[in-house]
Motif scaffolding. Structure first.
Motif, PDB file in Angstrom:
ATOM      1  N   ILE A  11       0.840  -1.203   0.000  1.00  0.00           N
ATOM      2  CA  ILE A  11       0.000   0.000   0.000  1.00  0.00           C
ATOM      3  C   ILE A  11       0.871   1.248   0.000  1.00  0.00           C
ATOM      4  O   ILE A  11       0.575   2.236  -0.678  1.00  0.00           O
ATOM      5  CB  ILE A  11      -0.943  -0.009   1.228  1.00  0.00           C
ATOM      6  N   GLY A  12       1.976   1.204   0.749  1.00  0.00           N
ATOM      7  CA  GLY A  12       2.899   2.339   0.806  1.00  0.00           C
ATOM      8  C   GLY A  12       3.510   2.652  -0.547  1.00  0.00           C
ATOM      9  O   GLY A  12       3.685   3.819  -0.905  1.00  0.00           O
ATOM     10  N   TYR A  13       3.813   1.597  -1.331  1.00  0.00           N
ATOM     11  CA  TYR A  13       4.391   1.795  -2.655  1.00  0.00           C
ATOM     12  C   TYR A  13       3.424   2.542  -3.571  1.00  0.00           C
ATOM     13  O   TYR A  13       3.799   3.509  -4.250  1.00  0.00           O
ATOM     14  CB  TYR A  13       4.755   0.442  -3.262  1.00  0.00           C
ATOM     15  N   VAL A  14       2.165   2.120  -3.579  1.00  0.00           N
ATOM     16  CA  VAL A  14       1.156   2.769  -4.419  1.00  0.00           C
ATOM     17  C   VAL A  14       0.898   4.196  -3.931  1.00  0.00           C
ATOM     18  O   VAL A  14       0.759   5.130  -4.734  1.00  0.00           O
ATOM     19  CB  VAL A  14      -0.159   1.954  -4.429  1.00  0.00           C
ATOM     20  N   THR A  15       0.847   4.372  -2.614  1.00  0.00           N
ATOM     21  CA  THR A  15       0.639   5.710  -2.036  1.00  0.00           C
ATOM     22  C   THR A  15       1.770   6.656  -2.407  1.00  0.00           C
ATOM     23  O   THR A  15       1.555   7.831  -2.724  1.00  0.00           O
ATOM     24  CB  THR A  15       0.536   5.624  -0.497  1.00  0.00           C
TER      25      THR A  15
END
Length: 506
Positions: free
Chosen positions: A184-188
């Protein structure tokens, strides 16, 4: 112009440092483990699936947008941009749909050694990170748009907030014991980059309005420009794919070890080579355009020696002090002795090819200045085949280090091919000067590297790792500078003259 280049270089260095800090954070909390391997594969897959196309599109975008705006005005240019984004969105949707259905087979292609927990984590994270393709394509196009509008600093700066978000996601995922947070952090992080680019693009007058026309002539012409870049990028990504899938078979944490070692070398190249190639490229491009081959040859020769002057001592230091350097950079937290040993091994063998990496960038840009994109592409394809063959041969003998050595040897071979092809294209260019200068530099580098090694092992007995590494490095740097000064190498003399002139002005 020079001030803008220096500011851009400084921003690039800071951005690379933040990227390195991201990897240090990952190594601290997860070491070289099953989880770090799965995470790195999950962010590699979107890059390979669509990043290759995005690189080609962004490269072809600027000359096409420039021509459209000059002939038809900015409104037509924005229409072209909007049509490009919409068409790519449709392509992304089809790609993502297929990737979500066939995630496990795709992961098996990228990491054939994964099974059980490794495979499950990689599949879970990939199904999240693949969504980032939507943001990646717009980021590439808007970055090119802002570069065309001469707002260079913003695209260079977006790596900072992205790495900050990634670092936080790694920390929270560990503390909360939820690996999914990293995906999720990567996409964010990509979404944050997109918001920044949209804001500054809006300030420059860009407005998105849906447009969809597959028959657009400008779109087709841009694809023609993008194809050589796409093919060239695909070679690099195929090499990465083979490296990582073999690493997944050799040992748990092998993918992570390769990534950590490669990050350090890329940082060295970014700091040392970027400064020379950034200044050189526009200069030799103008000379090539004017037909000034003598000036081009002289500048290329000076640049080759200049890169060698910086890269060879860095190579010597890396070879003599590979394990202490990796221990200093990563050796804490979950990054235990086995991870240090495996990463040091990869770092040692990657360092052999540093000069190849540095000079390849330089020589490729020389070909580009001569409007020849075909030769670097063909040489890269030959190097790719050699790399894959060496991967299978050397991995059996040296393990993870064999994969790094295969990359280094293929890169050196590719550089030699480029040098030979360039000589055939423009004729002889101060070969004797280059050869003698490189021999002098290599000798000074080897000697100072050995001195650094001996000093480190004497100092480590009475001081800690950090102080011993720092003092031995400073000692070697001073000794190297003195040796180079007395060797009378033109590239070094020019640097010294420049420093003296600046000091005298002050």
């Amino acid at each position: 112009m020079k001030k803008a280049v220096l500011v851009l270089m400084l921003i690039t260095i800071i951005s690379k440092m933040s990227g390195f800090l991201r990897d240090v954070t990952l190594s601290y909390f997860y070491g070289a483990s099953m989880i770090s391997d799965a995470y790195l594969i999950s962010i590699t897959i979107p890059t390979v699936i669509f990043g290759i196309i995005a690189a080609g599109i962004s490269t072809g975008y600027i000359p096409m947008y420039s021509r459209i705006e000059e002939q038809f005005g900015e409104k037509r240019g924005q229409l072209f941009t909007n049509n490009l984004i919409t068409v790519l969105f449709v392509l992304c949707t089809l790609t993502i749909a297929g990737a979500l259905v066939f995630t496990e087979p795709i992961v098996n292609v990228f990491a054939s050694g994964f099974s059980g927990g490794n495979l499950n984590i990689a599949v879970l994270l990939t199904r999240i990170t693949i969504i980032g393709i939507y943001f990646t394509l717009v980021i590439r196009i808007l970055s090119a748009y802002l570069n065309y509008k001469k707002l260079f600093n913003v695209p260079a700066l977006i790596g900072l907030p992205m790495n900050a978000v990634l670092i936080l996601s790694i920390i929270f995922s560990y503390q909360l014991d939820l690996v999914i947070i990293m995906g999720i952090g990567y996409v964010t992080a990509l979404f944050v980059q997109l918001l920044l680019l949209l804001y500054f693009s809006f300030k420059k007058g860009y407005r998105y309005k849906p447009a969809f026309d597959l028959k657009d002539t400008d779109l087709k012409n841009m694809l023609v420009l993008a194809v050589p870049v796409i093919l060239g990028s695909s070679v690099t990504q195929i090499n990465k794919l083979v490296d990582r899938t073999l690493a997944s078979r050799i040992d748990v944490g092998g993918i992570s070890a390769l990534n950590y070692a490669h990050t350090v070398n890329i940082a060295v190249l970014g700091i040392f080579v970027a400064s020379i190639s950034t200044v050189m490229y526009p200069l030799i491009s103008k000379m090539a355009a004017k037909g000034n081959m003598d000036g081009l040859k002289q500048n290329v020769s000076q640049s080759i020696v200049g890169v060698s002057l910086l890269i060879l001592p860095a190579t010597a230091g890396s070879l003599f002090l590979a394990e202490p350097i990796i221990s200093f950079l990563y050796g804490r937290g979950a990054f235990e002795e086995d991870a240090v040993a495996m990463t040091s091994d990869a770092y040692f063998y990657y360092s052999i090819g540093l000069i190849g990496f540095g000079l390849r960038t330089l020589l490729s840009r020389t070909f580009y200045s001569l409007q020849d994109t075909k030769t670097p592409m063909i040489n890269a394809a030959i190097a790719m085949v050699l790399n894959i063959i060496l991967n299978f041969l050397l991995a059996r003998w040296i393990g993870i280090g064999g994969l790094a050595l295969a990359t280094s040897l293929s890169m050196i071979f590719c550089t030699l091919l480029l040098f030979i092809n360039l000589r055939r294209k423009i004729g002889s260019f101060e070969n004797r000067y280059i050869f003698l200068s490189v021999i002098k530099i290599a000798g000074a580098s080897a000697f100072t590297g050995w001195i650094a090694y001996m000093a480190y092992h004497q100092l480590i007995a009475v001081t800690g790792l950090t102080l011993a590494l720092l003092l031995s490095g400073v000692m070697a740097a001073v000794l190297y500078a003195v040796l180079v000064y007395f060797m009378r190498i033109n590239a070094a003399d020019d640097i010294i003259k420049g420093i003296k002139q600046r000091l005298s002005r002050r």
